[in-house]
Motif scaffolding. Structure first.
Motif, short mmCIF file in Angstrom:
data_model
loop_
_atom_site.label_atom_id
_atom_site.label_comp_id
_atom_site.label_asym_id
_atom_site.label_seq_id
_atom_site.Cartn_x
_atom_site.Cartn_y
_atom_site.Cartn_z
N ASN A 12 0.82 -1.21 0.00
CA ASN A 12 0.00 0.00 0.00
C ASN A 12 0.85 1.26 0.00
O ASN A 12 0.36 2.37 -0.27
CB ASN A 12 -0.93 0.02 1.22
CG ASN A 12 -0.17 -0.01 2.53
OD1 ASN A 12 0.64 -0.93 2.78
ND2 ASN A 12 -0.42 0.96 3.39
N LEU A 13 2.15 1.14 0.29
CA LEU A 13 3.06 2.29 0.29
C LEU A 13 3.54 2.64 -1.12
O LEU A 13 4.22 3.64 -1.31
CB LEU A 13 4.27 2.01 1.18
CG LEU A 13 3.99 1.77 2.67
CD1 LEU A 13 5.28 1.43 3.40
CD2 LEU A 13 3.32 2.99 3.30
N PHE A 14 3.16 1.81 -2.09
CA PHE A 14 3.60 1.99 -3.47
C PHE A 14 2.41 2.23 -4.38
O PHE A 14 1.39 1.56 -4.26
CB PHE A 14 4.38 0.76 -3.94
CG PHE A 14 5.65 0.52 -3.18
CD1 PHE A 14 6.86 0.99 -3.66
CD2 PHE A 14 5.62 -0.18 -1.97
CE1 PHE A 14 8.03 0.76 -2.96
CE2 PHE A 14 6.79 -0.41 -1.26
CZ PHE A 14 8.00 0.07 -1.75
N LYS A 15 2.57 3.16 -5.29
CA LYS A 15 1.52 3.40 -6.28
C LYS A 15 1.59 2.32 -7.35
O LYS A 15 2.65 2.14 -7.98
CB LYS A 15 1.70 4.77 -6.93
CG LYS A 15 0.67 5.07 -8.01
CD LYS A 15 0.91 6.42 -8.67
CE LYS A 15 -0.09 6.66 -9.80
NZ LYS A 15 0.17 7.96 -10.48
N PRO A 16 0.50 1.59 -7.59
CA PRO A 16 0.55 0.57 -8.64
C PRO A 16 0.59 1.20 -10.03
O PRO A 16 -0.12 2.18 -10.31
CB PRO A 16 -0.76 -0.21 -8.43
CG PRO A 16 -1.66 0.74 -7.71
CD PRO A 16 -0.78 1.62 -6.87
N ILE A 17 1.43 0.68 -10.88
CA ILE A 17 1.48 1.14 -12.27
C ILE A 17 1.42 -0.08 -13.19
O ILE A 17 1.73 -1.21 -12.79
CB ILE A 17 2.76 1.96 -12.57
CG1 ILE A 17 4.02 1.11 -12.35
CG2 ILE A 17 2.80 3.23 -11.74
CD1 ILE A 17 5.31 1.79 -12.81
N ASP A 18 0.97 0.16 -14.43
CA ASP A 18 0.97 -0.90 -15.43
C ASP A 18 1.15 -0.25 -16.79
O ASP A 18 1.45 0.95 -16.89
CB ASP A 18 -0.32 -1.73 -15.36
CG ASP A 18 -1.57 -0.90 -15.53
OD1 ASP A 18 -1.53 0.14 -16.24
OD2 ASP A 18 -2.63 -1.28 -14.97
N HIS A 19 0.96 -1.02 -17.84
CA HIS A 19 1.23 -0.50 -19.18
C HIS A 19 0.21 0.54 -19.63
O HIS A 19 0.43 1.22 -20.64
CB HIS A 19 1.31 -1.65 -20.18
CG HIS A 19 2.53 -2.50 -20.01
ND1 HIS A 19 3.81 -2.04 -20.25
CD2 HIS A 19 2.66 -3.79 -19.59
CE1 HIS A 19 4.68 -3.00 -20.00
NE2 HIS A 19 4.01 -4.08 -19.60
N SER A 20 -0.88 0.69 -18.89
CA SER A 20 -1.86 1.72 -19.24
C SER A 20 -1.62 3.02 -18.46
O SER A 20 -2.29 4.01 -18.71
CB SER A 20 -3.28 1.22 -18.96
OG SER A 20 -3.48 1.04 -17.56
N THR A 21 -0.66 3.02 -17.55
CA THR A 21 -0.37 4.22 -16.75
C THR A 21 0.19 5.30 -17.66
O THR A 21 1.16 5.06 -18.39
CB THR A 21 0.64 3.91 -15.63
OG1 THR A 21 0.11 2.86 -14.82
CG2 THR A 21 0.90 5.14 -14.78
N PRO A 22 -0.38 6.50 -17.64
CA PRO A 22 0.13 7.57 -18.51
C PRO A 22 1.45 8.13 -17.96
O PRO A 22 1.56 8.45 -16.78
CB PRO A 22 -0.98 8.62 -18.48
CG PRO A 22 -1.68 8.40 -17.18
CD PRO A 22 -1.58 6.92 -16.89
#
Length: 267
Positions: free
Chosen positions: A248-258
């Motif tokens: 929860n201390l990390f912002k989740p990112i993936d290939h759709s993250t701008p």
């Protein structure tokens, strides 16, 4: 115990491992480790500022380990003596301050760690070679081959990967347009090397710095394997075992993250 964090940039961000802020420090001993994922910054000009911070780190109870980033003085860094340590080669800065050399694998607390420093300086246009920028920030072919050889010896399997930059197919890697125009012919794109390691190596987690954020990129592996997790580190400093329940201390990112794409020369 093993703790891992992101860039310290010398005096600018080293406060994160100051025992006044890093509360876990009161429990650490000479048998414990704090790993910095590049842009250590406490070896910069070989002068009084370096001595101040290295003496301070030497006074702390634990072992400070770091991989190199891009904002390092490689002339000074490479002048330190090389020794064998926990299965790999390091530069000995102080008895308890060690630089984990590129492509080496270390055994700590029963776990294996591949170290691979180096990264593109995205602010190269405002830096001067041999004053505050060094071509050695980028890997040589020999350093890349050293990583491949050491992984081959272990059947392309380690518990953890430590890097400063990240592989090309990671979502954050598209934040910048990089170029090899500033480097020598015997040097190779670190992101390409990291991509080979990503594609071929069986690992549990990957930790890296460089992007001045705390992100988590999870990537589904084969059906019988748990997702591979890649932690981008900056402010967070966590015990190795705590990453599983502190996501929860990390912002989740993936290939759709701008991501805003920045040109290499513009920074």
């Amino acid at each position: 115990m093993v703790y891992i964090t992101g860039d310290t940039h010398g005096a600018f961000d080293i406060h994160k491992i100051n025992p006044r802020e890093f509360k876990a420090a009161e429990h650490l001993t000479k048998d414990d480790y704090v790993i910095i994922c590049g842009d250590f910054g406490c070896i910069w000009d070989g002068g009084s500022s370096d001595r101040f911070w290295l003496n301070w780190l030497e006074s702390l109870e634990w072992n400070t380990l770091f991989i190199d980033g891009n904002h390092e003085n490689f002339d000074v860094l490479n002048s330190y003596p090389e020794i064998e340590w926990h299965g790999g080669k390091v530069h000995r800065i102080r008895d308890n301050v060690l630089h984990l050399k590129r492509g080496e694998i270390f055994d700590l607390d029963g776990k294996s760690f591949l170290a691979l420093g180096g990264a593109f300086s995205h602010d190269i246009s405002v830096r001067t070679e041999k004053q505050n920028w060094w071509k050695e920030e980028m890997l040589t072919k020999e350093e890349a081959e050293n990583a491949y050889r050491n992984l081959e010896k272990r059947g392309w399997k380690v518990d953890y990967v430590l890097s400063h930059d990240i592989f090309k197919t990671h979502p954050a890697a598209k934040s910048f347009v990089n170029s090899m125009d500033h480097y020598n012919k015997d040097q190779v794109d670190v992101q390409d090397v990291l991509q080979v390691i990503h594609d071929r190596t069986d690992y549990k987690k990957w930790f890296h710095g460089h992007y001045h954020n705390d992100w988590l990129f999870s990537e589904q592996g084969p059906e019988d394997k748990a997702p591979k997790e890649h932690f981008t580190l900056y402010d967070n400093i966590l015990k190795l075992e705590d990453f599983d329940h502190c996501k929860n201390l990390f912002k989740p990112i993936d290939h759709s993250t701008p991501f805003a794409v920045h040109d290499f020369e513009a920074h």
